[in-house]
Design an enzyme around this catalytic site. Structure first.
Site, PDB file in Angstrom:
ATOM      1  CG  ASP A   1     -36.465 -57.117 -21.660  1.00  0.00           C
ATOM      2  OD1 ASP A   1     -36.217 -57.312 -20.615  1.00  0.00           O
ATOM      3  OD2 ASP A   1     -36.154 -57.450 -22.537  1.00  0.00           O
TER       4      ASP A   1
ATOM      5  CD  GLU B   1     -30.875 -28.583 -18.605  1.00  0.00           C
ATOM      6  OE1 GLU B   1     -29.293 -29.339 -19.352  1.00  0.00           O
ATOM      7  OE2 GLU B   1     -31.306 -28.578 -19.696  1.00  0.00           O
TER       8      GLU B   1
ATOM      9  CB  CYS C   1     -26.298 -30.947 -19.996  1.00  0.00           C
ATOM     10  SG  CYS C   1     -28.567 -31.235 -20.238  1.00  0.00           S
TER      11      CYS C   1
ATOM     12  CE1 TYR D   1     -35.959 -34.382 -21.206  1.00  0.00           C
ATOM     13  CE2 TYR D   1     -34.955 -36.107 -19.460  1.00  0.00           C
ATOM     14  CZ  TYR D   1     -35.045 -35.566 -19.845  1.00  0.00           C
ATOM     15  OH  TYR D   1     -33.823 -35.218 -20.503  1.00  0.00           O
TER      16      TYR D   1
ATOM     17  CG  HIS E   1     -23.993 -33.755 -20.871  1.00  0.00           C
ATOM     18  ND1 HIS E   1     -24.757 -34.216 -19.893  1.00  0.00           N
ATOM     19  CD2 HIS E   1     -24.580 -34.183 -22.090  1.00  0.00           C
ATOM     20  CE1 HIS E   1     -26.134 -33.813 -19.719  1.00  0.00           C
ATOM     21  NE2 HIS E   1     -26.303 -34.225 -20.739  1.00  0.00           N
TER      22      HIS E   1
ATOM     23  CE  LYS F   1     -28.377 -44.624 -29.128  1.00  0.00           C
ATOM     24  NZ  LYS F   1     -28.669 -44.882 -30.406  1.00  0.00           N
TER      25      LYS F   1
ATOM     26  CB  SER G   1     -30.515 -29.521 -25.504  1.00  0.00           C
ATOM     27  OG  SER G   1     -30.319 -31.338 -25.630  1.00  0.00           O
TER      28      SER G   1
HETATM   29  N1  CAA Z   1     -32.812 -54.959 -24.090  1.00  0.00           N
HETATM   30  C1  CAA Z   1     -31.551 -54.059 -24.809  1.00  0.00           C
HETATM   31  N2  CAA Z   1     -31.908 -53.217 -25.725  1.00  0.00           N
HETATM   32  C2  CAA Z   1     -33.023 -52.759 -25.971  1.00  0.00           C
HETATM   33  C3  CAA Z   1     -34.154 -53.650 -25.890  1.00  0.00           C
HETATM   34  C4  CAA Z   1     -34.334 -54.771 -25.032  1.00  0.00           C
HETATM   35  N3  CAA Z   1     -35.683 -55.220 -25.078  1.00  0.00           N
HETATM   36  N4  CAA Z   1     -35.362 -52.594 -26.021  1.00  0.00           N
HETATM   37  C5  CAA Z   1     -34.552 -51.656 -26.749  1.00  0.00           C
HETATM   38  N5  CAA Z   1     -33.200 -51.577 -26.418  1.00  0.00           N
HETATM   39  C6  CAA Z   1     -32.419 -50.652 -27.266  1.00  0.00           C
HETATM   40  C7  CAA Z   1     -32.616 -50.163 -28.395  1.00  0.00           C
HETATM   41  O1  CAA Z   1     -32.751 -51.226 -29.607  1.00  0.00           O
HETATM   42  C8  CAA Z   1     -32.038 -48.742 -28.623  1.00  0.00           C
HETATM   43  O2  CAA Z   1     -30.800 -49.088 -28.531  1.00  0.00           O
HETATM   44  P1  CAA Z   1     -30.253 -47.974 -29.641  1.00  0.00           P
HETATM   45  O3  CAA Z   1     -30.197 -46.957 -29.373  1.00  0.00           O
HETATM   46  O4  CAA Z   1     -28.718 -48.688 -29.284  1.00  0.00           O
HETATM   47  O5  CAA Z   1     -30.705 -49.092 -30.985  1.00  0.00           O
HETATM   48  C9  CAA Z   1     -32.255 -47.910 -27.137  1.00  0.00           C
HETATM   49  O6  CAA Z   1     -32.954 -49.243 -25.989  1.00  0.00           O
HETATM   50  C10 CAA Z   1     -33.113 -47.697 -26.425  1.00  0.00           C
HETATM   51  O7  CAA Z   1     -34.954 -47.379 -27.389  1.00  0.00           O
HETATM   52  P2  CAA Z   1     -35.832 -46.499 -28.645  1.00  0.00           P
HETATM   53  O8  CAA Z   1     -34.467 -46.125 -29.042  1.00  0.00           O
HETATM   54  O9  CAA Z   1     -37.041 -47.321 -28.809  1.00  0.00           O
HETATM   55  O10 CAA Z   1     -36.152 -45.319 -27.224  1.00  0.00           O
HETATM   56  P3  CAA Z   1     -36.925 -44.484 -26.622  1.00  0.00           P
HETATM   57  O11 CAA Z   1     -37.665 -44.130 -28.052  1.00  0.00           O
HETATM   58  O12 CAA Z   1     -38.118 -45.876 -26.042  1.00  0.00           O
HETATM   59  O13 CAA Z   1     -36.304 -43.813 -25.767  1.00  0.00           O
HETATM   60  C11 CAA Z   1     -34.997 -42.004 -25.995  1.00  0.00           C
HETATM   61  C12 CAA Z   1     -35.176 -43.231 -26.037  1.00  0.00           C
HETATM   62  C13 CAA Z   1     -35.454 -41.076 -27.550  1.00  0.00           C
HETATM   63  C14 CAA Z   1     -33.000 -41.556 -26.224  1.00  0.00           C
HETATM   64  C15 CAA Z   1     -35.095 -41.217 -25.031  1.00  0.00           C
HETATM   65  O14 CAA Z   1     -35.314 -41.088 -23.376  1.00  0.00           O
HETATM   66  C16 CAA Z   1     -35.498 -39.458 -24.928  1.00  0.00           C
HETATM   67  O15 CAA Z   1     -35.682 -38.610 -25.811  1.00  0.00           O
HETATM   68  N6  CAA Z   1     -34.707 -39.134 -23.794  1.00  0.00           N
HETATM   69  C17 CAA Z   1     -34.580 -37.808 -23.657  1.00  0.00           C
HETATM   70  C18 CAA Z   1     -33.626 -36.983 -24.441  1.00  0.00           C
HETATM   71  C19 CAA Z   1     -31.864 -37.049 -23.894  1.00  0.00           C
HETATM   72  O16 CAA Z   1     -30.996 -37.383 -23.432  1.00  0.00           O
HETATM   73  N7  CAA Z   1     -31.316 -37.089 -25.213  1.00  0.00           N
HETATM   74  C20 CAA Z   1     -30.206 -37.228 -25.545  1.00  0.00           C
HETATM   75  C21 CAA Z   1     -29.487 -36.056 -25.742  1.00  0.00           C
HETATM   76  S1  CAA Z   1     -30.110 -34.932 -25.628  1.00  0.00           S
HETATM   77  C22 CAA Z   1     -28.648 -34.358 -24.367  1.00  0.00           C
HETATM   78  O17 CAA Z   1     -27.290 -34.278 -24.418  1.00  0.00           O
HETATM   79  C23 CAA Z   1     -29.077 -33.165 -23.405  1.00  0.00           C
HETATM   80  C24 CAA Z   1     -29.883 -33.835 -22.309  1.00  0.00           C
HETATM   81  O18 CAA Z   1     -29.288 -34.056 -21.019  1.00  0.00           O
HETATM   82  C25 CAA Z   1     -30.987 -33.738 -22.412  1.00  0.00           C
END
Ligand code: CAA
Length: 398
Positions: free
Chosen positions: A35, A85, A117, A149, A239, A248, A310
């Site tokens: 979605d 990075e 970052c 990624y 960031h 969050k 990170s």
């Molecule tokens: N409508 C609205 N919202 C929806 C939805 C829908 N149909 N379906 C899912 N969502 C929401 C979920 O509820 C969730 O929201 P909340 O966290 O607020 O509950 C959100 O969408 C994401 O859903 P998931 O958690 O299921 O997503 P995922 O597991 O597929 O992946 C992630 C999310 C783990 C962050 C992934 O994108 C990821 O690994 N990203 C890279 C890591 C990252 O950026 N980490 C951030 C901190 S690290 C950092 O800052 C250094 C850096 O730059 C990397």
């Protein structure tokens, strides 16, 4: 920052660049059978930038820096700090290559900085110290990254690319950075990129909690050092690996300090990152560019800037926006830059992603970019770059 001489130091001017292509997350959602609201609302992202085959962190970083050199000249620039990075060489710094492409004087030091970052903020803090030591000097800081990624991974929709360059100087025209900062470091394996990989490895869940820990830890450190009260901060910048992460973390901070928080307050700083995707070291400065361009009036306002890298390091800085700062910003310039990107289909994106390599085998890259610099190819194991003859992104926008 008050140095030994009590000099005021900060960001004097700032400019942005990004990749040639843009992938619309609606298209990725359709391909992944997800979605689209998960990306737009759940992650807070609409699209991501992707470099062309003849672009990389060096071409984007030099493109971001070029308008600064054109506006302010090279006098006093004795240091170039390049934060990234997604570095392209294990020894030679991207700073040296950018220094050459930009035609900077040989009487300069050029260094690359790395801590995920956080590197751009580490460069800013180092630059503040250099200028406080000798206020006649100016430091060119470049933060440039390509967030990559694996295809079909959970992190795939949070990819992106972008660069922000800024000049750090005494008596700055944009923002004076205040002396106190809050710091937090903890050894965590939430995100890293081993030497044999061109894509990062990430423990997504851990990275979210590690980010929040770093924000709260940095805030507590700043508070212990006589820091300011929550109500003294007029605007927050974080960031943004994806903009929902900043939301969050800010919710967690607000609970931590017991402060009221209107979630719409962060939206302006999200504007560019929603469209570029993660630009790692550049991300928080891209948020700063958005705020400077799009907020109604920031004169005399205090900004809080939280940087997270990170692994992990966090730092919380504050700064005061200078009167007359608007004269340095060209309304619509960054939006025009983002509008000018060339859309890429999911099939072409996947092909370009798979073709991206870190090898030093000889090759000539296709001529695709419309930016001022290009990554020509690899010759005798060394990466070759060239000026294209195209003006800066600002000229292109008019
Ligand atoms: N409508 C609205 N919202 C929806 C939805 C829908 N149909 N379906 C899912 N969502 C929401 C979920 O509820 C969730 O929201 P909340 O966290 O607020 O509950 C959100 O969408 C994401 O859903 P998931 O958690 O299921 O997503 P995922 O597991 O597929 O992946 C992630 C999310 C783990 C962050 C992934 O994108 C990821 O690994 N990203 C890279 C890591 C990252 O950026 N980490 C951030 C901190 S690290 C950092 O800052 C250094 C850096 O730059 C990397």
């Amino acid at each position: 920052m008050s140095g030994g001489a009590g000099v005021r130091v900060g960001i004097h001017d700032l400019a942005v660049a990004t990749g040639h292509h843009v992938l619309d997350l609606d298209d990725l959602a359709a391909r992944n059978g997800v979605d689209p609201a998960k990306y737009h609302v759940g992650l807070g992202q609409d699209a991501f930038s992707m470099p062309a085959a003849d672009e990389d962190i060096v071409t984007m970083g030099a493109a971001a820096a070029l308008p600064l050199i054109e506006r302010h000249g090279t006098d006093g620039i004795r240091t170039v700090l390049f934060a990234t990075e997604s570095g392209v060489d294990q020894s030679k710094s991207a700073a040296v290559v950018a220094h050459g492409l930009l035609g900077l004087p040989s009487t300069a030091r050029a260094v690359e900085l790395k801590q995920a970052c956080y590197g751009g903020t580490a460069a800013l803090v180092a630059a503040l110290g250099i200028v406080a030591r000798d206020p006649r000097e100016r430091v060119l800081v470049i933060a440039s990254d390509v967030a990559r990624y694996d295809l079909d991974s959970a992190a795939e929709p949070t990819q992106g690319a972008g660069a922000v360059a800024f000049l750090v100087a005494a008596d700055p025209d944009l923002i004076e950075i205040e002396p106190a900062s809050g710091l937090f470091s903890a050894d965590v394996d939430d995100f890293w990129r081993p030497n044999d990989r061109s894509t990062a490895l990430v423990d997504g869940r851990l990275s979210v909690t590690a980010y929040v820990d770093a924000l709260l830890g940095s805030w507590d450190d700043l508070a212990e050092r006589g820091g300011i009260a929550p109500a003294d901060i007029d605007r927050w910048l974080h960031h943004q690996p994806f903009t929902k992460m900043a939301l969050k973390a800010h919710r967690a901070w607000s609970k931590h300090v017991g402060a009221e928080f209107d979630e719409t307050e962060l939206a302006t700083g999200f504007t560019y990152n929603r469209r570029t995707g993660n630009s790692y070291t550049a991300s928080v400065f891209l948020a700063l560019a958005a705020l400077l361009d799009l907020d109604d009036d920031l004169e005399g306002r205090r900004l809080a800037l939280f940087s997270y890298g990170s692994g992990s390091v966090g730092e919380l800085l504050t700064g005061i926006v200078k009167p007359g700062y608007r004269a340095l910003r060209r309304a619509g310039q960054v939006a025009g830059l983002l509008d000018a990107r060339v859309p890429i289909s999911v099939d072409d994106y996947r092909e370009l992603h798979a073709a991206t390599t870190t090898t030093s085998e000889a090759r000539q890259n296709p001529e695709v970019t419309t930016g001022p610099f290009r990554f020509v190819g690899v010759e005798a194991g060394a990466r070759r770059y060239a000026r294209t003859g195209v003006g800066t992104s600002e000229d292109a926008i008019g």
